[in-house]
Design a protein around this motif. Structure first.
Motif, PDB file in Angstrom:
ATOM      1  N   ALA A   1      -3.876   9.155  -9.955  1.00 57.16           N
ATOM      2  CA  ALA A   1      -5.370   8.910  -9.567  1.00 57.16           C
ATOM      3  C   ALA A   1      -5.482   7.464  -9.317  1.00 57.16           C
ATOM      4  O   ALA A   1      -4.745   6.683  -9.890  1.00 57.16           O
ATOM      5  CB  ALA A   1      -6.327   9.427 -10.601  1.00 57.16           C
ATOM      6  N   ASP A   2      -6.368   7.178  -8.385  1.00 58.20           N
ATOM      7  CA  ASP A   2      -6.895   5.630  -8.360  1.00 58.20           C
ATOM      8  C   ASP A   2      -5.792   4.830  -7.806  1.00 58.20           C
ATOM      9  O   ASP A   2      -5.561   3.732  -8.170  1.00 58.20           O
ATOM     10  CB  ASP A   2      -7.677   5.190  -9.647  1.00 58.20           C
ATOM     11  CG  ASP A   2      -8.549   5.938 -10.155  1.00 58.20           C
ATOM     12  OD1 ASP A   2      -9.427   6.284  -9.314  1.00 58.20           O
ATOM     13  OD2 ASP A   2      -8.613   6.153 -11.326  1.00 58.20           O
ATOM     14  N   VAL A   3      -4.950   5.251  -7.063  1.00 62.62           N
ATOM     15  CA  VAL A   3      -3.778   4.424  -6.145  1.00 62.62           C
ATOM     16  C   VAL A   3      -4.554   3.550  -5.302  1.00 62.62           C
ATOM     17  O   VAL A   3      -5.031   4.031  -4.223  1.00 62.62           O
ATOM     18  CB  VAL A   3      -2.747   5.478  -5.468  1.00 62.62           C
ATOM     19  CG1 VAL A   3      -1.960   4.379  -5.075  1.00 62.62           C
ATOM     20  CG2 VAL A   3      -2.125   6.345  -6.765  1.00 62.62           C
ATOM     21  N   ASP A   4      -4.356   2.353  -5.441  1.00 67.40           N
ATOM     22  CA  ASP A   4      -5.011   1.543  -4.800  1.00 67.40           C
ATOM     23  C   ASP A   4      -4.052   0.841  -3.464  1.00 67.40           C
ATOM     24  O   ASP A   4      -2.902   1.041  -3.478  1.00 67.40           O
ATOM     25  CB  ASP A   4      -5.542   0.136  -5.354  1.00 67.40           C
ATOM     26  CG  ASP A   4      -4.611  -0.784  -6.006  1.00 67.40           C
ATOM     27  OD1 ASP A   4      -3.695  -0.993  -5.554  1.00 67.40           O
ATOM     28  OD2 ASP A   4      -4.886  -1.228  -7.127  1.00 67.40           O
ATOM     29  N   THR A   5      -4.730   0.142  -2.387  1.00 67.39           N
ATOM     30  CA  THR A   5      -3.747  -0.127  -1.375  1.00 67.39           C
ATOM     31  C   THR A   5      -2.710  -1.166  -1.594  1.00 67.39           C
ATOM     32  O   THR A   5      -1.606  -1.318  -1.132  1.00 67.39           O
ATOM     33  CB  THR A   5      -4.659  -0.624  -0.105  1.00 67.39           C
ATOM     34  OG1 THR A   5      -5.444  -1.818  -0.757  1.00 67.39           O
ATOM     35  CG2 THR A   5      -5.610   0.389   0.095  1.00 67.39           C
ATOM     36  N   ASP A   6      -3.110  -2.114  -2.750  1.00 66.50           N
ATOM     37  CA  ASP A   6      -1.840  -2.900  -3.253  1.00 66.50           C
ATOM     38  C   ASP A   6      -0.630  -2.296  -3.866  1.00 66.50           C
ATOM     39  O   ASP A   6       0.346  -2.522  -3.702  1.00 66.50           O
ATOM     40  CB  ASP A   6      -2.546  -3.792  -4.178  1.00 66.50           C
ATOM     41  CG  ASP A   6      -1.510  -5.107  -4.337  1.00 66.50           C
ATOM     42  OD1 ASP A   6      -1.026  -5.625  -3.208  1.00 66.50           O
ATOM     43  OD2 ASP A   6      -1.079  -5.591  -5.623  1.00 66.50           O
ATOM     44  N   GLN A   7      -0.935  -1.135  -4.519  1.00 67.93           N
ATOM     45  CA  GLN A   7       0.146  -0.295  -4.779  1.00 67.93           C
ATOM     46  C   GLN A   7       0.964   0.673  -3.698  1.00 67.93           C
ATOM     47  O   GLN A   7       1.854   0.786  -3.702  1.00 67.93           O
ATOM     48  CB  GLN A   7      -0.554   0.746  -5.872  1.00 67.93           C
ATOM     49  CG  GLN A   7      -0.828   0.249  -7.175  1.00 67.93           C
ATOM     50  CD  GLN A   7      -1.748   1.138  -7.923  1.00 67.93           C
ATOM     51  OE1 GLN A   7      -2.469   1.824  -7.404  1.00 67.93           O
ATOM     52  NE2 GLN A   7      -1.445   1.117  -9.310  1.00 67.93           N
ATOM     53  N   ILE A   8       0.070   0.764  -2.788  1.00 69.05           N
ATOM     54  CA  ILE A   8       0.770   1.475  -1.671  1.00 69.05           C
ATOM     55  C   ILE A   8       1.700   0.475  -0.703  1.00 69.05           C
ATOM     56  O   ILE A   8       2.839   0.884  -0.417  1.00 69.05           O
ATOM     57  CB  ILE A   8      -0.395   1.984  -0.540  1.00 69.05           C
ATOM     58  CG1 ILE A   8      -1.398   3.169  -1.352  1.00 69.05           C
ATOM     59  CG2 ILE A   8       0.202   2.726   0.804  1.00 69.05           C
ATOM     60  CD1 ILE A   8      -2.259   3.534  -0.635  1.00 69.05           C
TER      61      ILE A   8
END
Length: 189
Positions: A17-24
């Motif tokens: 959950a809550d995968v942010d764009t910096d992790q992508i």
């Protein structure tokens, strides 16, 4: 962009959950403006883990609030460049969702229990024409704004939409040239 109608095949599972764009796509890879070449850096920090395995299947099923954080366009570009054509989650960050639809990456919102069932199924089909996700003999409906759906079905990005209006733009410019520049509006105080 290519038209989107049906996307079928194996499902990659990212049960977070809550995968942010910096992790992508981490910030150090945002120095280019081309839309390609970002797939190799997808989930870069997580991919360093020797147990990491995210196959490049056509469908990605993931946890809620996917694409949160900053509004970087590179995140959908990286997902698409990696091979994903549809991302299915219980919710998305609004800007991320819109950025996906602008490049032909189909974001699909389903109830969380249905996303989990799709993850368990391991393969499925996202049918934009029918507005359904099919797996395990079931058809789960989803919603998408009609104009967004039309643009995806016809493969129309923002440039293609503008080009469709070329005749109207030309008529407007010809009329403006004939009538001269508009007079400035003045107001008295």
């Amino acid at each position: 962009m290519d038209p989107v109608k049906q996307i079928a095949g194996a499902v990659s599972v990212l049960d977070r959950a809550d995968v942010d764009t910096d992790q992508i796509i981490p910030k150090q890879f945002l120095k280019r403006i081309e839309r390609t070449g970002f797939g190799e850096f997808l989930f870069y920090d997580w991919a360093k883990d020797r147990d990491w395995n995210l196959p490049a299947n056509p469908i990605l099923a993931t946890g809620p609030n996917f694409g949160c954080g900053s509004s970087r366009e590179h995140a959908p570009w990286a997902l698409q460049d990696y091979g994903f054509r549809a991302v299915v989650a219980a919710s998305f960050a609004d800007i991320f969702f819109n950025n996906c639809t602008k490049i032909g990456l189909l974001p699909v919102v389903l109830p969380e229990d249905e996303v989990r069932a799709l993850m368990a199924a391991g393969e499925g089909e996202v049918d934009l024409e029918a507005l359904e996700v099919r797996f395990d003999g079931r058809a789960v409906p989803f919603e998408l704004e009609p104009e967004t759906r039309r643009r995806l079905l016809e493969g129309l990005d923002e440039i293609a939409l503008a080009l469709k209006e070329s005749d109207a733009i030309a008529r407007y410019e010809a009329e403006r040239d004939r009538s001269g520049p508009a007079l400035p509006v003045t107001t008295s105080l």
